[in-house]
Design a protein around this motif. Structure first.
Motif, PDB file in Angstrom:
ATOM      1  N   GLN B 169       0.833  -1.292   0.113  1.00 44.37           N
ATOM      2  CA  GLN B 169      -0.082  -0.024   0.048  1.00 44.37           C
ATOM      3  C   GLN B 169       0.754   1.276  -0.032  1.00 44.37           C
ATOM      4  OE1 GLN B 169      -2.680  -0.370   3.535  1.00 44.37           O
ATOM      5  NE2 GLN B 169      -4.269  -1.345   2.233  1.00 44.37           N
ATOM      6  N   ALA B 170       0.410   2.345  -0.664  1.00 43.62           N
ATOM      7  CA  ALA B 170       1.115   3.442  -0.832  1.00 43.62           C
ATOM      8  C   ALA B 170       1.075   4.123   0.898  1.00 43.62           C
ATOM      9  CB  ALA B 170       0.582   4.569  -1.546  1.00 43.62           C
ATOM     10  N   MET B 171       2.287   4.746   1.367  1.00 49.11           N
ATOM     11  CA  MET B 171       2.385   5.182   2.809  1.00 49.11           C
ATOM     12  C   MET B 171       2.524   6.636   2.490  1.00 49.11           C
ATOM     13  SD  MET B 171       2.155   4.327   5.963  1.00 49.11           S
ATOM     14  CE  MET B 171       2.918   2.758   6.207  1.00 49.11           C
ATOM     15  N   ILE B 172       1.963   7.538   3.028  1.00 44.82           N
ATOM     16  CA  ILE B 172       2.477   9.149   3.330  1.00 44.82           C
ATOM     17  C   ILE B 172       2.765   9.069   4.705  1.00 44.82           C
ATOM     18  CG2 ILE B 172       2.075  11.419   2.703  1.00 44.82           C
ATOM     19  CD1 ILE B 172       0.268  10.299   0.251  1.00 44.82           C
ATOM     20  N   CYS B 173       3.894   9.679   5.118  1.00 45.12           N
ATOM     21  CA  CYS B 173       4.285   9.925   6.595  1.00 45.12           C
ATOM     22  C   CYS B 173       4.208  11.730   6.700  1.00 45.12           C
ATOM     23  CB  CYS B 173       5.308   9.309   7.087  1.00 45.12           C
ATOM     24  SG  CYS B 173       5.236   7.557   7.043  1.00 45.12           S
ATOM     25  N   PHE B 174       3.688  12.054   7.535  1.00 43.76           N
ATOM     26  CA  PHE B 174       4.053  13.472   8.213  1.00 43.76           C
ATOM     27  C   PHE B 174       5.047  13.349   9.321  1.00 43.76           C
ATOM     28  CE2 PHE B 174       0.876  16.553   6.036  1.00 43.76           C
ATOM     29  CZ  PHE B 174       0.611  15.975   5.116  1.00 43.76           C
ATOM     30  N   TYR B 175       5.956  13.570   9.003  1.00 48.35           N
ATOM     31  CA  TYR B 175       7.214  13.665  10.256  1.00 48.35           C
ATOM     32  C   TYR B 175       7.298  15.204  10.662  1.00 48.35           C
ATOM     33  CZ  TYR B 175      11.362  13.338  12.888  1.00 48.35           C
ATOM     34  OH  TYR B 175      12.242  13.507  13.948  1.00 48.35           O
ATOM     35  N   TYR B 176       6.960  15.481  12.009  1.00 50.01           N
ATOM     36  CA  TYR B 176       6.930  16.867  12.366  1.00 50.01           C
ATOM     37  C   TYR B 176       7.618  17.120  13.635  1.00 50.01           C
ATOM     38  CZ  TYR B 176       2.794  16.882  14.987  1.00 50.01           C
ATOM     39  OH  TYR B 176       1.747  16.808  15.898  1.00 50.01           O
ATOM     40  N   ARG B 177       8.248  18.086  13.812  1.00 47.58           N
ATOM     41  CA  ARG B 177       8.569  18.514  15.262  1.00 47.58           C
ATOM     42  C   ARG B 177       7.916  19.668  15.533  1.00 47.58           C
ATOM     43  NH1 ARG B 177      13.714  16.560  17.032  1.00 47.58           N
ATOM     44  NH2 ARG B 177      14.403  15.171  15.149  1.00 47.58           N
ATOM     45  N   GLY B 178       7.032  19.453  16.618  1.00 46.82           N
ATOM     46  CA  GLY B 178       6.105  20.385  17.080  1.00 46.82           C
ATOM     47  C   GLY B 178       5.233  20.016  18.187  1.00 46.82           C
ATOM     48  N   ALA B 179       4.151  20.551  18.640  1.00 54.01           N
ATOM     49  CA  ALA B 179       3.446  19.961  19.726  1.00 54.01           C
ATOM     50  C   ALA B 179       2.793  18.768  19.069  1.00 54.01           C
ATOM     51  CB  ALA B 179       2.384  21.017  20.168  1.00 54.01           C
ATOM     52  N   PRO B 180       2.418  17.673  20.113  1.00 52.95           N
ATOM     53  CA  PRO B 180       1.964  16.416  19.455  1.00 52.95           C
ATOM     54  C   PRO B 180       0.505  16.524  19.154  1.00 52.95           C
ATOM     55  CG  PRO B 180       2.345  16.407  22.086  1.00 52.95           C
ATOM     56  CD  PRO B 180       2.913  17.531  21.383  1.00 52.95           C
ATOM     57  N   ALA B 181       0.217  15.604  18.566  1.00 54.21           N
ATOM     58  CA  ALA B 181      -1.333  15.280  17.920  1.00 54.21           C
ATOM     59  C   ALA B 181      -1.800  14.092  18.436  1.00 54.21           C
ATOM     60  CB  ALA B 181      -1.276  15.490  16.412  1.00 54.21           C
ATOM     61  N   THR B 182      -1.041  13.397  19.433  1.00 58.87           N
ATOM     62  CA  THR B 182      -1.274  12.264  19.879  1.00 58.87           C
ATOM     63  C   THR B 182      -2.904  11.737  20.196  1.00 58.87           C
ATOM     64  OG1 THR B 182      -0.251  12.539  21.966  1.00 58.87           O
ATOM     65  CG2 THR B 182       0.805  11.203  19.958  1.00 58.87           C
ATOM     66  N   GLN B 183      -3.340  12.700  20.907  1.00 63.84           N
ATOM     67  CA  GLN B 183      -4.992  12.634  21.385  1.00 63.84           C
ATOM     68  C   GLN B 183      -5.785  12.440  20.332  1.00 63.84           C
ATOM     69  OE1 GLN B 183      -2.570  14.937  23.125  1.00 63.84           O
ATOM     70  NE2 GLN B 183      -1.995  13.423  24.453  1.00 63.84           N
ATOM     71  N   LEU B 184      -5.535  12.927  19.105  1.00 66.44           N
ATOM     72  CA  LEU B 184      -6.783  13.254  18.388  1.00 66.44           C
ATOM     73  C   LEU B 184      -7.085  12.165  17.394  1.00 66.44           C
ATOM     74  CD1 LEU B 184      -4.974  16.278  16.302  1.00 66.44           C
ATOM     75  CD2 LEU B 184      -6.882  16.267  17.958  1.00 66.44           C
ATOM     76  N   ASN B 185      -8.339  12.257  17.353  1.00 61.64           N
ATOM     77  CA  ASN B 185      -8.935  11.185  16.550  1.00 61.64           C
ATOM     78  C   ASN B 185      -8.930  11.603  15.209  1.00 61.64           C
ATOM     79  OD1 ASN B 185     -10.627   9.618  14.976  1.00 61.64           O
ATOM     80  ND2 ASN B 185     -12.106   9.223  16.493  1.00 61.64           N
ATOM     81  N   LEU B 186      -7.935  11.358  14.175  1.00 60.48           N
ATOM     82  CA  LEU B 186      -7.947  12.173  12.978  1.00 60.48           C
ATOM     83  C   LEU B 186      -9.159  12.205  12.022  1.00 60.48           C
ATOM     84  CD1 LEU B 186      -4.197  11.629  11.821  1.00 60.48           C
ATOM     85  CD2 LEU B 186      -5.569  13.744  12.505  1.00 60.48           C
ATOM     86  N   PRO B 187      -9.668  11.027  11.584  1.00 60.25           N
ATOM     87  CA  PRO B 187     -11.055  11.170  11.007  1.00 60.25           C
ATOM     88  C   PRO B 187     -11.991  12.314  11.444  1.00 60.25           C
ATOM     89  CG  PRO B 187     -10.036   8.988  10.913  1.00 60.25           C
ATOM     90  CD  PRO B 187      -9.426   9.573  12.338  1.00 60.25           C
TER      91      PRO B 187
END
Lengths: 129, 222
Positions: B169-187
Motif C-alpha cells: 500500500q502507498a504510505m504517506i508520512c508527516f514527520y514533524y517537530r512541534g506540539a504532539p497530536a497524539t490525542q486526536l481522532n484524526l478522521p
C-alpha cells in the motif's frame, strides 16, 4: 550552424515573433505563422525542413496540423510546443509522427538541442537516400 | 435541497474549479513564454551586440535578465504543478503516483510553512508505488493534515512529508517537530471521508518528533 528552414506556427504573435528573432540571431533561416491556416499556407510556399508547432490554437488543433504535415511533407520534422501541463499530449504527438515536444515556457537551450537533433536526423536521411 | 443534490452540486462545483484553474494555468504559461523569450532576446542582444555598452549598464542588464529567467523558471514549475493539481479533479478515480500528488500540493504549501517560519520538505522514497484512487480527495486529505500540523507549529519547527510503500500500500508520512497530536481522532477531527479513501491514520512518536502515517490503498478498477 543549423542548416535548413524553420517555421514557427503559434497563435501567440509576440512569442512566435520573439522566438523567430532569437533563432535568426543564431544564423537560422526562420519564418513564423500565427494561425493554423497561415501555417499551412507557409508550409506550401516556404517549404520548411523543421516546424515548431503549437499544440493548441483557436482555428486548428496542432495534432490535426501535424497529421496534415506528415501526410503531405513526410520528411519535414515537427517539434510540438505545448503549454499543456500533461506530458501525455506530447507523447500522443510523437505517436502521430512528431520528432519531439517541448513544454512552454520554452528553454531555448533545450529547443536548440532538439532542433539540432532533428536537423541531424534529416541530414542522415538525405545521405542515406 | 436534499443532501444528495448538495453533494452533486459540490462535486460539479469542484469540477468547474479544476477546469478553470487548468485554463488559468495554461494562459499563464503563454504569458510566461512571451516574458521568457523577450528577456532571452535582450540577453542575446547584449551578448551579441552589446560590446559598445557601458560596462556597468551591461552588467546591470545581464543581472536583470538573469533574474527574470530565474523567476520565470520557478513560475513555470509552479504552473506545471498547478496544472497537474487542477487536472486531478477531471476524473473521480485514476492511477497516479502519490509522490506526485504530494509534490503538486507542497509547491503551494511552502508559502504557508514560510509564513509560519517553519521548514517544509518532501521526498519520495525509492520503491514508491502507483495506486488507483481519488487524487483530488488525496489533495484534500493532505491539505487538511498539513493544516492540522501547522496549528502545532512553533517558529523553527519542521515538517517532512515522505511518500513510500508498506505492505503493498502507498504510505504517506508527516514527520514533524512541534506540539504532539497524539490525542486526536484524526478522521473525526479532520471531518474527512477517510472511508472514501479507505485510508487509515496512525500517530506515533519518532526521533524526538511525531509521525502521522496515512495508508492509501489502491482501489479496485470500477
Amino acid at each position: 550552424m543549423i542548416q535548413g528552414k524553420i517555421l514557427i506556427i503559434d497563435d501567440e504573435v509576440e512569442f512566435a515573433s520573439t522566438l523567430r528573432q532569437r533563432l535568426a540571431l543564431r544564423g537560422m533561416d526562420v519564418s513564423d505563422a500565427h494561425s493554423g491556416t497561415e501555417g499551412l499556407e507557409q508550409l506550401a510556399g516556404y517549404k520548411p525542413d523543421i516546424v515548431l508547432l503549437d499544440l493548441k490554437m483557436p482555428d486548428m488543433n496542432g495534432l490535426d496540423i501535424l497529421s496534415l504535415i506528415k501526410e503531405k511533407y513526410p520528411h519535414t520534422e515537427v517539434i510540438m510546443l505545448t503549454g499543456h501541463g500533461s506530458v501525455a499530449a506530447g507523447i500522443e504527438a510523437m505517436e502521430k509522427g512528431a520528432f519531439d515536444y517541448i513544454m512552454k515556457p520554452v528553454d531555448l537551450r533545450d529547443l536548440l538541442v532538439k532542433i539540432e537533433q532533428a536537423a541531424a536526423g534529416m541530414e542522415q536521411t538525405s545521405h542515406g537516400q | 435541497m436534499d443532501s444528495d443534490s448538495i453533494n452533486t452540486l459540490r462535486a460539479e462545483q469542484l469540477d468547474s474549479y479544476g477546469r478553470l484553474l487548468a485554463g488559468f494555468s495554461h494562459e499563464m504559461k503563454n504569458h510566461m513564454g512571451v516574458i521568457r523569450e523577450s528577456s532571452g532576446l535582450l540577453q542575446d542582444l547584449v551578448a551579441m551586440h552589446g560590446a559598445h555598452l557601458d560596462e556597468q549598464v551591461r552588467t546591470r542588464l545581464e543581472k536583470a535578465t538573469a533574474m527574470i529567467e530565474e523567476r520565470v523558471k520557478t513560475t513555470a514549475q509552479m504552473l506545471h504543478h498547478l496544472s497537474g493539481f487542477a487536472h486531478r479533479s477531471d476524473v473521480a478515480c485514476s492511477a497516479f503516483q502519490p509522490g506526485q500528488v504530494v509534490e503538486e500540493l507542497c509547491m503551494f504549501l511552502q508559502r504557508f510553512a514560510r509564513l509560519s517560519k517553519c521548514e517544509l520538505a518532501w521526498r519520495t522514497e525509492p520503491g514508491a508505488i502507483s495506486i488507483h484512487n481519488d487524487p483530488s480527495l488525496l489533495h484534500h486529505l493532505l491539505y487538511r493534515l498539513f493544516a492540522l500540523v501547522q496549528e502545532r507549529f512553533e517558529p523553527g519547527d519542521s515538517l517532512l512529508i515522505e511518500t513510500g510503500a508498506d505492505d503493498g500500500q502507498a504510505m504517506i508520512c508527516f514527520y514533524y517537530r512541534g506540539a504532539p497530536a497524539t490525542q486526536l481522532n484524526l478522521p473525526e477531527e479532520l471531518n474527512l471521508p477517510l472511508a472514501l479513501l479507505q485510508g487509515s491514520c496512525v500517530i506515533e512518536k519518532r526521533d524526538g518528533g511525531h509521525e502521522i502515517r496515512v495508508r492509501i490503498p489502491s482501489l479496485p478498477l470500477a
